[in-house]
Design a protein around this motif. Structure first.
Motif, PDB file in Angstrom:
ATOM      1  N   ARG A 275      39.060  37.398  41.733  1.00  0.00           N
ATOM      2  CA  ARG A 275      39.476  36.965  43.075  1.00  0.00           C
ATOM      3  C   ARG A 275      40.909  37.421  43.366  1.00  0.00           C
ATOM      4  N   ASN A 276      41.754  37.393  42.349  1.00  0.00           N
ATOM      5  CA  ASN A 276      43.120  37.913  42.541  1.00  0.00           C
ATOM      6  C   ASN A 276      43.101  39.406  42.839  1.00  0.00           C
ATOM      7  N   LEU A 277      42.243  40.132  42.099  1.00  0.00           N
ATOM      8  CA  LEU A 277      42.176  41.582  42.291  1.00  0.00           C
ATOM      9  C   LEU A 277      41.582  41.941  43.652  1.00  0.00           C
ATOM     10  N   MET A 278      40.628  41.132  44.142  1.00  0.00           N
ATOM     11  CA  MET A 278      40.026  41.408  45.458  1.00  0.00           C
ATOM     12  C   MET A 278      41.021  41.142  46.590  1.00  0.00           C
ATOM     13  N   GLY A 279      41.791  40.066  46.463  1.00  0.00           N
ATOM     14  CA  GLY A 279      42.719  39.682  47.528  1.00  0.00           C
ATOM     15  C   GLY A 279      42.041  38.773  48.549  1.00  0.00           C
TER      16      GLY A 279
END
Ligand code: CMP
Length: 137
Positions: free
Chosen positions: A88-92
């Protein structure tokens, strides 16, 4: 203590139609995700409705299901330490215009609907979503 998790990732029609799937997979691998399972497919609208059932009461539900079933997608089971949060952090942020620099949605997303990728939001939903696409029995 280690906390290896699995999460479901979808590369959505807007990204697949721009041939971004290999590039997005490389981003996941470079961030330490293992791609345990993977397939390319197109959903029927009724299947998209089942997949996004948690959003059934939302005003955007119909458009969301139309969209997810509008073209080819790539679905993957990703594994990593704290995979759900890490993905989720990598997706934004859901809305690419609000996503931070360096995230997949910031880099590739076109709108809140055409936001290039989906990722499970909890351990419980990750299990349900992985079963939806990969349960064999
Ligand atoms: P996703 O992470 O796949 O989960 C549900 C999707 O609904 C979300 O990404 C967005 O693409 C889409 N969506 C459309 N409108 C909204 C909205 N107003 N709020 C949240 N999600 C939305």
């Amino acid at each position: 203590m280690s906390n290896i998790e699995q999460t479901l990732s979808i590369i959505k029609p807007d990204a697949v139609e721009r041939n971004l799937d290999q590039q997005i997979k490389t981003i996941f691998k470079n961030k330490g995700f293992k791609i345990l399972k993977e397939k390319k497919l197109r959903l029927e609208k009724s299947e998209a409705e089942q997949f996004y059932k948690v959003h059934e009461t939302k005003p955007f539900y119909n458009d969301l299901c139309e969209y997810l079933s509008s073209g080819t997608i790539v679905v993957m089971v990703l594994e990593k330490e704290n995979a759900i949060k890490s993905n989720r952090n990598l997706m934004g942020a859901t809305d690419p215009s609000k996503a931070e620099e360096g995230t997949i949605r910031r880099q590739f997303g076109k709108s809140i609907d055409k936001n290039s990728v989906h990722g499970s939001d909890s351990l419980e939903n990750a299990k349900i979503e992985i079963d939806f696409f990969f349960k064999t029995s």
